[in-house]
Write a protein that holds these residues in place. Structure first.
Motif, mmCIF file in Angstrom:
data_model
loop_
_atom_site.group_PDB
_atom_site.id
_atom_site.type_symbol
_atom_site.label_atom_id
_atom_site.label_comp_id
_atom_site.label_asym_id
_atom_site.label_seq_id
_atom_site.Cartn_x
_atom_site.Cartn_y
_atom_site.Cartn_z
ATOM 1 N N VAL A 34 0.832 -1.254 0.035
ATOM 2 C CA VAL A 34 0.057 0.137 -0.019
ATOM 3 C C VAL A 34 1.026 1.246 0.134
ATOM 4 C CG1 VAL A 34 -1.948 1.108 1.214
ATOM 5 C CG2 VAL A 34 -1.504 -1.123 1.264
ATOM 6 N N GLY A 35 0.555 2.162 -0.731
ATOM 7 C CA GLY A 35 1.468 3.267 -0.846
ATOM 8 C C GLY A 35 0.670 4.688 -1.133
ATOM 9 N N TRP A 36 1.596 5.776 -1.137
ATOM 10 C CA TRP A 36 0.948 6.922 -1.329
ATOM 11 C C TRP A 36 1.864 7.817 -2.442
ATOM 12 C CZ3 TRP A 36 -3.090 9.054 1.141
ATOM 13 C CH2 TRP A 36 -3.443 8.611 2.412
ATOM 14 N N GLU A 46 3.704 11.212 -8.947
ATOM 15 C CA GLU A 46 5.108 10.610 -8.427
ATOM 16 C C GLU A 46 4.742 9.832 -7.039
ATOM 17 O OE1 GLU A 46 7.812 13.780 -7.611
ATOM 18 O OE2 GLU A 46 6.652 14.392 -5.961
ATOM 19 N N PHE A 47 5.844 8.667 -6.841
ATOM 20 C CA PHE A 47 5.793 7.881 -5.761
ATOM 21 C C PHE A 47 6.187 8.893 -4.634
ATOM 22 C CE2 PHE A 47 6.406 4.253 -3.161
ATOM 23 C CZ PHE A 47 7.639 4.447 -2.547
ATOM 24 N N VAL A 48 5.534 8.634 -3.344
ATOM 25 C CA VAL A 48 5.709 9.264 -2.074
ATOM 26 C C VAL A 48 6.357 8.347 -1.065
ATOM 27 C CG1 VAL A 48 4.910 10.430 -0.190
ATOM 28 C CG2 VAL A 48 4.210 10.985 -2.358
ATOM 29 N N ALA A 49 5.555 7.148 -0.801
ATOM 30 C CA ALA A 49 5.982 6.067 0.467
ATOM 31 C C ALA A 49 5.075 4.811 0.128
ATOM 32 C CB ALA A 49 5.850 6.545 1.491
ATOM 33 N N ALA A 50 5.441 3.733 0.269
ATOM 34 C CA ALA A 50 4.728 2.578 0.458
ATOM 35 C C ALA A 50 5.297 1.607 1.582
ATOM 36 C CB ALA A 50 4.838 1.952 -0.964
ATOM 37 N N THR A 51 4.183 0.737 1.670
ATOM 38 C CA THR A 51 4.600 -0.338 2.752
ATOM 39 C C THR A 51 4.051 -1.826 2.358
ATOM 40 O OG1 THR A 51 4.583 -0.936 5.269
ATOM 41 C CG2 THR A 51 2.569 0.048 4.384
ATOM 42 N N THR A 52 4.498 -2.689 2.717
ATOM 43 C CA THR A 52 4.192 -3.941 2.546
ATOM 44 C C THR A 52 3.142 -4.442 3.971
ATOM 45 O OG1 THR A 52 6.085 -5.125 3.289
ATOM 46 C CG2 THR A 52 5.947 -4.850 1.018
ATOM 47 N N TRP A 53 2.105 -4.730 3.509
ATOM 48 C CA TRP A 53 1.107 -4.819 4.637
ATOM 49 C C TRP A 53 1.526 -5.932 5.672
ATOM 50 C CZ3 TRP A 53 -2.506 -1.864 6.419
ATOM 51 C CH2 TRP A 53 -3.366 -2.296 7.332
ATOM 52 N N SER A 54 2.056 -7.155 4.954
ATOM 53 C CA SER A 54 2.393 -8.290 6.001
ATOM 54 C C SER A 54 3.632 -8.209 6.742
ATOM 55 C CB SER A 54 2.525 -9.394 5.275
ATOM 56 O OG SER A 54 1.332 -9.761 4.570
ATOM 57 N N SER A 55 4.645 -7.648 6.254
ATOM 58 C CA SER A 55 5.908 -7.464 6.717
ATOM 59 C C SER A 55 6.226 -6.117 7.434
ATOM 60 C CB SER A 55 7.131 -7.771 5.749
ATOM 61 O OG SER A 55 7.346 -6.771 4.923
ATOM 62 N N ASN A 77 -8.109 -1.792 9.062
ATOM 63 C CA ASN A 77 -7.509 -2.009 7.669
ATOM 64 C C ASN A 77 -7.342 -0.745 6.812
ATOM 65 O OD1 ASN A 77 -7.068 -4.145 5.639
ATOM 66 N ND2 ASN A 77 -8.968 -3.575 4.556
ATOM 67 N N THR A 78 -6.509 0.065 7.716
ATOM 68 C CA THR A 78 -6.171 1.398 7.438
ATOM 69 C C THR A 78 -4.633 1.609 7.446
ATOM 70 O OG1 THR A 78 -8.250 2.175 8.201
ATOM 71 C CG2 THR A 78 -6.545 3.887 7.973
ATOM 72 N N VAL A 79 -4.325 2.620 6.392
ATOM 73 C CA VAL A 79 -2.905 3.261 6.500
ATOM 74 C C VAL A 79 -2.794 4.471 6.721
ATOM 75 C CG1 VAL A 79 -1.920 1.308 5.241
ATOM 76 C CG2 VAL A 79 -2.436 3.346 4.060
ATOM 77 N N TYR A 80 -1.649 5.068 7.158
ATOM 78 C CA TYR A 80 -1.609 6.575 7.787
ATOM 79 C C TYR A 80 -0.369 6.940 6.925
ATOM 80 C CZ TYR A 80 -5.094 5.330 10.913
ATOM 81 O OH TYR A 80 -6.151 4.513 11.716
ATOM 82 N N LEU A 81 -0.399 8.230 6.674
ATOM 83 C CA LEU A 81 0.865 9.207 6.236
ATOM 84 C C LEU A 81 0.817 10.251 6.956
ATOM 85 C CD1 LEU A 81 3.142 8.871 4.149
ATOM 86 C CD2 LEU A 81 1.858 10.634 2.695
#
Length: 123
Positions: A34-36, A46-55, A77-81
């Motif tokens: 999941v990314g921003w 453009e890409f800002v940031a991303a994370t893999t949900w599991s790891s 089930n939410t991500v934050y920036l």
């Protein structure tokens, strides 16, 4: 199918902070990265940031490293920036995106997109 809904954008002075949220519905983020991304007027997204949900592996663009932080809430089930020390050049529409598998920084490699939320940083 994953539906993404962003919130938290707004107007802030330079040096201030905002926190964006991206909530998923339809299915969980499990197995996804999941990314921003952001798009300023007249510029490409453009890409800002991303994370893999599991790891929880997280990757940031150089332009935001040290100022922006991603986090997640599994139960919601939410991500934050979290965006700190904002600069006028951070002004853009911020989009949440998700893809099955590992992080990818290309816009054309994302599977799902949110509708975007405006962030405006005044000088």
């Amino acid at each position: 199918q994953v539906q993404l809904v962003e919130s938290g954008g707004g107007l802030v002075q330079a040096g201030g902070s905002l926190r964006l949220s991206c909530a998923a519905s339809g299915r969980t983020f499990s197995g996804h990265a999941v990314g921003w991304f952001r798009q300023a007027p007249g510029k490409e997204r453009e890409f800002v940031a991303a994370t893999t949900w599991s790891s929880g592996t997280t990757y940031y663009a150089d332009s935001v490293k040290g100022r922006f932080t991603m986090s997640k809430d599994n139960a919601k089930n939410t991500v934050y920036l979290q965006m700190n020390r904002l600069k006028p050049e951070d002004t853009a529409v911020y989009y949440c995106a998700a893809r099955w598998g590992l992080i990818h920084t290309s816009t054309n490699r994302q599977d799902y997109w949110g509708q975007g939320t405006q962030v405006t940083v005044s000088s």
